[in-house]
Design a protein around this motif. Structure first.
Motif, PDB file in Angstrom:
ATOM      1  N   GLY A 167      -9.372   6.007  -4.640  1.00  0.00           N
ATOM      2  CA  GLY A 167      -8.022   6.407  -4.242  1.00  0.00           C
ATOM      3  C   GLY A 167      -8.026   7.316  -3.026  1.00  0.00           C
ATOM      4  O   GLY A 167      -7.193   7.182  -2.130  1.00  0.00           O
ATOM      5  N   GLU A 192       0.809  -0.513  -3.807  1.00  0.00           N
ATOM      6  CA  GLU A 192       1.964  -0.770  -4.682  1.00  0.00           C
ATOM      7  C   GLU A 192       2.358   0.480  -5.460  1.00  0.00           C
ATOM      8  O   GLU A 192       3.541   0.730  -5.684  1.00  0.00           O
ATOM      9  CB  GLU A 192       1.648  -1.888  -5.676  1.00  0.00           C
ATOM     10  CG  GLU A 192       1.584  -3.263  -5.064  1.00  0.00           C
ATOM     11  CD  GLU A 192       1.136  -4.321  -6.071  1.00  0.00           C
ATOM     12  OE1 GLU A 192       1.116  -4.044  -7.303  1.00  0.00           O
ATOM     13  OE2 GLU A 192       0.801  -5.429  -5.629  1.00  0.00           O
ATOM     14  N   ARG A 193       1.365   1.253  -5.872  1.00  0.00           N
ATOM     15  CA  ARG A 193       1.624   2.469  -6.653  1.00  0.00           C
ATOM     16  C   ARG A 193       2.063   3.648  -5.794  1.00  0.00           C
ATOM     17  O   ARG A 193       2.559   4.645  -6.316  1.00  0.00           O
ATOM     18  CB  ARG A 193       0.374   2.858  -7.451  1.00  0.00           C
ATOM     19  CG  ARG A 193       0.067   1.922  -8.597  1.00  0.00           C
ATOM     20  CD  ARG A 193      -1.004   2.465  -9.540  1.00  0.00           C
ATOM     21  NE  ARG A 193      -2.159   3.029  -8.877  1.00  0.00           N
ATOM     22  CZ  ARG A 193      -3.287   2.362  -8.606  1.00  0.00           C
ATOM     23  NH1 ARG A 193      -3.403   1.090  -8.933  1.00  0.00           N
ATOM     24  NH2 ARG A 193      -4.296   2.959  -8.015  1.00  0.00           N
ATOM     25  N   HIS A 194       1.842   3.569  -4.485  1.00  0.00           N
ATOM     26  CA  HIS A 194       2.160   4.682  -3.572  1.00  0.00           C
ATOM     27  C   HIS A 194       2.992   4.196  -2.379  1.00  0.00           C
ATOM     28  O   HIS A 194       2.574   4.345  -1.221  1.00  0.00           O
ATOM     29  CB  HIS A 194       0.864   5.336  -3.077  1.00  0.00           C
ATOM     30  CG  HIS A 194       0.025   5.902  -4.161  1.00  0.00           C
ATOM     31  ND1 HIS A 194      -0.928   5.171  -4.826  1.00  0.00           N
ATOM     32  CD2 HIS A 194       0.019   7.130  -4.731  1.00  0.00           C
ATOM     33  CE1 HIS A 194      -1.502   5.925  -5.744  1.00  0.00           C
ATOM     34  NE2 HIS A 194      -0.938   7.119  -5.713  1.00  0.00           N
ATOM     35  N   LYS A 250      -3.365  -2.728  -4.784  1.00  0.00           N
ATOM     36  CA  LYS A 250      -2.783  -2.112  -5.981  1.00  0.00           C
ATOM     37  C   LYS A 250      -2.421  -0.657  -5.714  1.00  0.00           C
ATOM     38  O   LYS A 250      -1.384  -0.165  -6.165  1.00  0.00           O
ATOM     39  CB  LYS A 250      -3.756  -2.217  -7.159  1.00  0.00           C
ATOM     40  CG  LYS A 250      -3.841  -3.601  -7.746  1.00  0.00           C
ATOM     41  CD  LYS A 250      -4.727  -3.582  -8.973  1.00  0.00           C
ATOM     42  CE  LYS A 250      -5.176  -4.944  -9.376  1.00  0.00           C
ATOM     43  NZ  LYS A 250      -4.334  -5.761 -10.091  1.00  0.00           N
ATOM     44  N   TRP A 251      -3.266   0.054  -4.987  1.00  0.00           N
ATOM     45  CA  TRP A 251      -2.983   1.448  -4.640  1.00  0.00           C
ATOM     46  C   TRP A 251      -1.705   1.520  -3.825  1.00  0.00           C
ATOM     47  O   TRP A 251      -0.843   2.378  -4.070  1.00  0.00           O
ATOM     48  CB  TRP A 251      -4.168   2.047  -3.872  1.00  0.00           C
ATOM     49  CG  TRP A 251      -4.022   3.512  -3.617  1.00  0.00           C
ATOM     50  CD1 TRP A 251      -4.517   4.527  -4.385  1.00  0.00           C
ATOM     51  CD2 TRP A 251      -3.344   4.137  -2.521  1.00  0.00           C
ATOM     52  NE1 TRP A 251      -4.181   5.742  -3.831  1.00  0.00           N
ATOM     53  CE2 TRP A 251      -3.464   5.521  -2.687  1.00  0.00           C
ATOM     54  CE3 TRP A 251      -2.655   3.657  -1.421  1.00  0.00           C
ATOM     55  CZ2 TRP A 251      -2.909   6.442  -1.797  1.00  0.00           C
ATOM     56  CZ3 TRP A 251      -2.088   4.564  -0.525  1.00  0.00           C
ATOM     57  CH2 TRP A 251      -2.217   5.938  -0.721  1.00  0.00           C
TER      58      TRP A 251
END
Length: 109
Positions: A52, A81-83, A78-79
Motif C-alpha cells: 500500500g 478502487e479503495r482510495h 484494487k488499491w
C-alpha cells in the motif's frame, strides 16, 4: 523508497533491506502516464503495509509530475478502487495506450 526510473522500479526498503517493488513503465505517448505492472512484497514482509505504501508513493510521484497512473497491476488497481481520493481514474484512451505498449514489450515485464 527509491524510484529507479531507468529500470522502471519503485523500491521499498526497511533500513538497508529490500522489501518490495512496483515494476512499471512510462507510457511512450502523451500524457506520459506511469503504468504499474507488478507489485511484489518480499517473503516475510507481507502484512506490514508495504504494498500500500508503494502504491501511495507511486501515485504521489505521478501527481508531482502531472501525469496519470494506469494501474495494470491487480494490487494497484484494487488499491486505487479503495482510495479514489488519492487515485484518479485515468482516461480510457490512456489505459488503451498503456495496454498496447505492455503487449508490444512483454519480455520486459
Amino acid at each position: 523508497m527509491r524510484d529507479d526510473r531507468a529500470n522502471g522500479r519503485l523500491e521499498a526498503f526497511e533500513g538497508e533491506t529490500f522489501v518490495g517493488v512496483i515494476v512499471y513503465f512510462v507510457l511512450d505517448t502523451e500524457p506520459h502516464a506511469l503504468v504499474a505492472v507488478h507489485t511484489v512484497v518480499e517473503d516475510g514482509h507481507e502484512g506490514k503495509g508495504i504494498a500500500g505504501a508503494l502504491v501511495r508513493e507511486f501515485y504521489g510521484i505521478a501527481a508531482g509530475e502531472g501525469v496519470p497512473v494506469v494501474p495494470l497491476c491487480p494490487y494497484a488497481a484494487k488499491w486505487a478502487e479503495r482510495h479514489p481520493d488519492e487515485a484518479p481514474v485515468p482516461a480510457a484512451d490512456v489505459v488503451r495506450a498503456a495496454k498496447l505498449q505492455l503487449k508490444a514489450t512483454p519480455g520486459l515485464w
